[in-house]
Design a protein around this motif. Structure first.
Motif, short mmCIF file in Angstrom:
data_model
loop_
_atom_site.label_atom_id
_atom_site.label_comp_id
_atom_site.label_asym_id
_atom_site.label_seq_id
_atom_site.Cartn_x
_atom_site.Cartn_y
_atom_site.Cartn_z
N GLY B 342 0.82 -1.20 0.00
CA GLY B 342 0.00 0.00 0.00
C GLY B 342 0.85 1.25 0.00
N LEU B 343 1.86 1.27 0.88
CA LEU B 343 2.75 2.43 0.92
C LEU B 343 3.46 2.61 -0.42
N MET B 344 3.94 1.49 -0.98
CA MET B 344 4.66 1.58 -2.26
C MET B 344 3.76 2.12 -3.35
N THR B 345 2.49 1.68 -3.36
CA THR B 345 1.57 2.17 -4.38
C THR B 345 1.39 3.67 -4.25
N LEU B 346 1.16 4.13 -3.01
CA LEU B 346 0.96 5.56 -2.79
C LEU B 346 2.18 6.36 -3.20
N ILE B 416 -1.38 -6.08 -7.81
CA ILE B 416 -1.64 -5.58 -9.16
C ILE B 416 -1.42 -4.08 -9.22
N ALA B 417 -2.01 -3.36 -8.25
CA ALA B 417 -1.88 -1.90 -8.25
C ALA B 417 -0.42 -1.50 -8.11
N GLN B 418 0.29 -2.15 -7.20
CA GLN B 418 1.67 -1.76 -6.95
C GLN B 418 2.54 -1.98 -8.19
N HIS B 419 2.41 -3.15 -8.82
CA HIS B 419 3.21 -3.41 -10.01
C HIS B 419 2.89 -2.38 -11.10
N THR B 420 1.60 -2.09 -11.28
CA THR B 420 1.21 -1.17 -12.34
C THR B 420 1.80 0.22 -12.10
N CYS B 497 12.56 14.93 -3.82
CA CYS B 497 11.43 14.02 -3.59
C CYS B 497 11.60 12.75 -4.42
N LEU B 498 11.97 12.92 -5.69
CA LEU B 498 12.09 11.76 -6.56
C LEU B 498 13.19 10.83 -6.06
N LYS B 499 14.28 11.40 -5.54
CA LYS B 499 15.36 10.58 -4.99
C LYS B 499 14.87 9.79 -3.78
N ASP B 500 14.11 10.47 -2.90
CA ASP B 500 13.55 9.78 -1.74
C ASP B 500 12.64 8.63 -2.17
N ILE B 501 11.79 8.95 -3.15
CA ILE B 501 10.83 7.93 -3.61
C ILE B 501 11.57 6.73 -4.17
N SER B 502 12.60 7.00 -4.99
CA SER B 502 13.27 5.85 -5.61
C SER B 502 14.02 5.03 -4.57
N LEU B 503 14.63 5.69 -3.56
CA LEU B 503 15.33 4.92 -2.53
C LEU B 503 14.35 4.10 -1.70
N PHE B 504 13.20 4.68 -1.37
CA PHE B 504 12.19 3.96 -0.59
C PHE B 504 11.72 2.72 -1.36
N LEU B 505 11.37 2.93 -2.64
CA LEU B 505 10.89 1.80 -3.45
C LEU B 505 11.98 0.75 -3.58
#
Lengths: 567, 567
Positions: B342-346, B416-420, B497-505
């Motif tokens: 869920g977190l990853m999807t968001l 499904i949502a997360q992969h998409t 923000c994008l760097k944070d997002i990519s490291l989290f994912l």
């Protein structure tokens, strides 16, 4: 190839007014592909779940899903047609791709569409005769399918060449959804066929421990006499049922033909064509083409076709009989196939040899239709490759060395060779420029020749015309370049030979399509593989791979027709 | 992205001396693809035949085939290395593709290669401890694999960027054969894993009517204590065996990493690069990148990683226990996964939203590495999609409505949502030009910018430089064009923000890789799907689809690392 000349602007590079504000083409494509994959996987889950008798997925679920999908697709098609009719032609569809939707593809679509409609009539008749004990969705399904087939065939016949330039994302999603609907119908029909085949085979084979084809499985329940609480006793009902099964292969091919056409339309969304389609400006009729052959190819092909039909009928009659006659039928079937495949291999090989002497230039232009043809030929051949490799392992590693194991081994090896050499021949043929397309030996006149296809950014990066035209030919160095664009004139012996070869291969592919499409399953009558792998594993392999093999034959026929016209 | 600057000519268009006389590139590709398909299908047949206990294909057959393939591949690699070393650099390899083989891919290759070597040591130790009752090929196989891994890793590290221009057909066939060898090793390892998993599960599950994992199956016989006439009783032997199984996932990933690198090399054979790779001229170190994040992403990701590890260990300990504890472990496992997904999807979704405000230009240049990444991300996601759709159908159509069915349904929907959304985010990120790559708002300086990649004929059709440079930006019309190339400077909040997002994912994907790769199989502990589909069908679905899901996670990690560096 195209009868109609493109209606859009043919010479000028695209003007800014028509250029859509499409920032990133791949983004739109990605969205539509993701939509299609998800819908397709949902359909695949329900259909495969329904094909297993132990799973509590019912045929009505599958029918309901397919009916909904078809209705949505019809709505989108009507919306598309209304939009393109209302808008002036140059705004919504400024360009038309001359390579897309050739006449034989559209002719095949109409032909198979008509057969599908007849099948739907049989289906409606069959279900109506036992209306009181069937669910309403089973009659609604063929009715919806008939509407869908009519609307879709009309749509594809008039719009196959469109390069749409409005509502790009919506159009991509709509096309992909329609494509997915066709693939889902294809999967359902193939599952239906497999279940039907396996059921009729198991009743003669006497094997009861099967999982793939129990009488309660999805489509079986819909189409076979052993329904839940219905029986098909009357003569009319039996006729409807038989007719429905014999027309099923046409429905399968219709779905695949429609899918390939829709895929090319999807690739063409947002495409810019800088110049008119080159080459095929004058297309002589089929008859005038036919006069240019040596007649050897078509005559030999027709002989094989007639013999093949006879062998197929003998096989179908005898294979359901007792064991000795089945053995005999199998031997005849294999010997015919070995002879046919051997001849086809030799002929394809000689075609490739002819190309080694034929120095026509290769056509390097981007062409989504041709790329798809290549991918489908190589991809669909995998089905027969896989079956053949499993047969080879079974024949080599299996212990009993008897006649049938040897025949099966030879057959499998020849299938691999034939698919390989035929693919090489067809793909090389599709990439040759047709004779007479370029004047002999002179450098090309139009300086922009190399720019039939151009993406948005390239077009705006490059000038309209390079100031120094260079050779388009494959060899950049001077002396070789001059050699490589000398062309054989139409009517040269090489062209005649190639026409003979393509007609021969075409007829052979038709007979090799008829046999599996209408129910010949030597894979199960022959004990070699069944004993080696066990029935359920071998049935799974054949039921998954054979539909691709059948599609390969039909697709090879359409490609060979194109080769015949181009040679 | 490249640390090394290309060594070939970087500015001038290719001179005629280097231009090979390649008449038709697709012909050479077709030949090598046909070779690869046939070898791969043969290997696939033997491996899948060997995985079924009823089939008389022995593990020694599979090992013999793989050993032969590896030896041939090693010979070809040595031949290639000798040839490129002997020739002057500009003749055989005139260009190098800066996008191919980035440092983390090569680092990953070396890391996984070392793990594979350790695995081979364990294997050799295991087989040596029962040498008297094993076939010699079982010790020869890990020995050959060790040699193959060393030679191939060296080869890929120094040659990953090569655009080869001599012996084109031979090079293509050699690369495709090496690729096929890696895929065959991958298939064998995956079959081995599945058989091992299924065996350990069936012994706890008590189900005996299984087909996929009988004790006599191929690789099982090679690696498990229940060999034909061997037993692994000593402590040393047990350690070797356990270590071998725990290192197996690294071998699987090594094969796939090598395959992707080889595929890009294959695509680059005969490629002409007109200009140097643009953009990534200065690559700051990982550390300086790290200072540009808000630290929220990596910290949250690390927390999830640690919690995930704890959940995984609890699950592994409890799931093998009695029924009540298994239930508890499953609930914990599902709740963690639902929260994580869920977190990853968001987070992915918010990344895509950020891109809607970020008007960096899209990079439209051809780039085989990126196209392959896209195709692999979308293709590998199909595995998890398929499992999820089967789970959804089982949870919705199955009768007992209990807690686990609900959790399984929520999990499947979120998968499904997360992969998409993750795929959309990654693919969009990979297509953005990195900030600072182009000067702010000024039109590009080099007129030939749009021509990084050019096929032979296009290059010779077009002039060296267009006389009137135009905008490379996506919007051809003037006013919009000016808007779309305004760039956010490096260090802007959006970039952070994008760097944070990519490291989290990235961190989340690692923990979601570890769980299935090291043996968590909630699909079988959870009764919802097993009861609905039956054990053998569900085992077939999971065993075929899960390896793609595991590969997806690893591939997403490497793509997210690239996104992190590019943002």
């Amino acid at each position: 190839m195209s009868e109609e000349l493109p209606t859009g602007p043919t010479e000028s590079p695209p003007a800014p007014r028509a250029a859509p504000r499409e920032v990133w083409k791949k983004g739109g494509r990605l969205l539509s592909v993701l939509l299609a994959l998800n819908v397709l996987l949902l359909a695949c889950t329900l259909i495969s779940g329904g094909a297993f008798n132990k799973v509590a997925v019912y045929d009505t679920d599958v029918f309901a899903l397919l009916t909904t999908m078809m209705l949505l697709a019809v709505l989108w098609i009507l919306f598309y047609l209304l939009r393109t009719v209302r808008c002036p032609d140059t705004d919504a569809v400024p360009y038309r791709d001359g390579h897309a939707g050739p006449i034989w593809l559209r002719g095949g679509l109409v032909l198979f569409g008509i057969c599908t409609l007849i099948m739907d009539v049989f289906k409606i008749g069959y279900y109506s005769s036992s209306f009181e004990c069937q669910s309403a969705i089973k009659i609604l399904y063929p009715l919806t399918q008939a509407v869908f087939v009519i609307v879709q065939t009309y749509f594809l016949c008039i719009s196959a060449k469109d390069c749409v330039h409005t509502h790009l994302d919506l159009t991509r999603c709509g096309l992909m959804f329609t494509l997915t609907t066709n693939l889902a119908i294809w999967m359902a029909a193939v599952a239906d066929e497999s279940v039907h085949q396996a059921h009729s085979l198991s009743s003669s084979h006497g094997n009861t421990s099967l999982q793939l084809h129990a009488p309660l499985s999805t489509v079986q329940r819909a189409g076979s006499p052993v329904g839940e609480d219905c029986s098909c006793d009357t003569a009319v009902c039996q006729i409807f049922q038989q007719g429905y099964y014999y027309l099923c292969p046409f429905n399968i091919e219709y779905s695949l033909f429609a899918s390939t056409t829709l895929y090319v339309m999807w690739k063409n969304v947002g495409r810019l064509l800088a110049s008119s389609t080159r080459g095929h400006s004058h297309t002589p009729s089929l008859l005038s083409h036919f006069r240019e052959t040596f007649f050897a190819g078509p005559i030999l092909g027709l002989m094989l076709f007639v013999v093949g039909l006879a062998v197929f009928i003998i096989y179908e009659v005898q294979a359901s009989g007792e064991r000795g006659r089945t053995q005999q039928a199998l031997v005849i079937y294999y010997i015919f196939n070995i002879v046919c495949l051997g001849l086809m291999t030799l002929v394809s090989l000689s075609g490739s040899v002819i190309y080694r002497f034929d120095r026509r230039a290769m056509d390097h232009h981007k062409n989504p239709t041709r790329s798809l043809d290549m991918a489908l030929l190589v991809g669909a051949a995998l089905g027969q490759y896989a079956i053949s490799y499993y047969s080879i392992v079974a024949a080599v590693a299996g212990t009993p060395r008897e006649l049938l194991a040897g025949l099966s081994l030879a057959h499998a090896l020849l299938v691999i060779a034939q698919h390989t050499f035929q693919n090489v021949f067809i793909i090389e043929s599709l990439h040759r420029t047709p004779p007479g397309a370029e004047p002999h030996g002179t450098p090309p006149k139009e300086p922009c020749h190399g720019l039939t296809f151009a993406s948005l950014d390239t077009l705006h990066t490059l000038p309209a015309c390079p100031p120094t035209p260079r050779l388009v030919g494959p060899s950049p160095a001077g002396p070789q370049g001059a050699v490589s664009i000398t062309l054989a004139p139409r009517g040269h012996w090489r062209c005649r030979c190639l026409k003979d070869i393509s007609l021969f291969l075409l007829l052979c592919n038709i007979i090799l399509w008829i046999m599996p499409a209408f129910g010949a399953r030597p894979h199960f009558s022959n004990a070699v593989e069944v004993d080696f792998y066990g029935y359920s594993l071998w049935a799974a392999i054949v039921n998954i791979c054979l539909p691709f093999g059948v599609f390969y034959r039909m697709h090879a026929v359409s490609s060979l027709l194109e080769v015949y016209m181009l040679s």
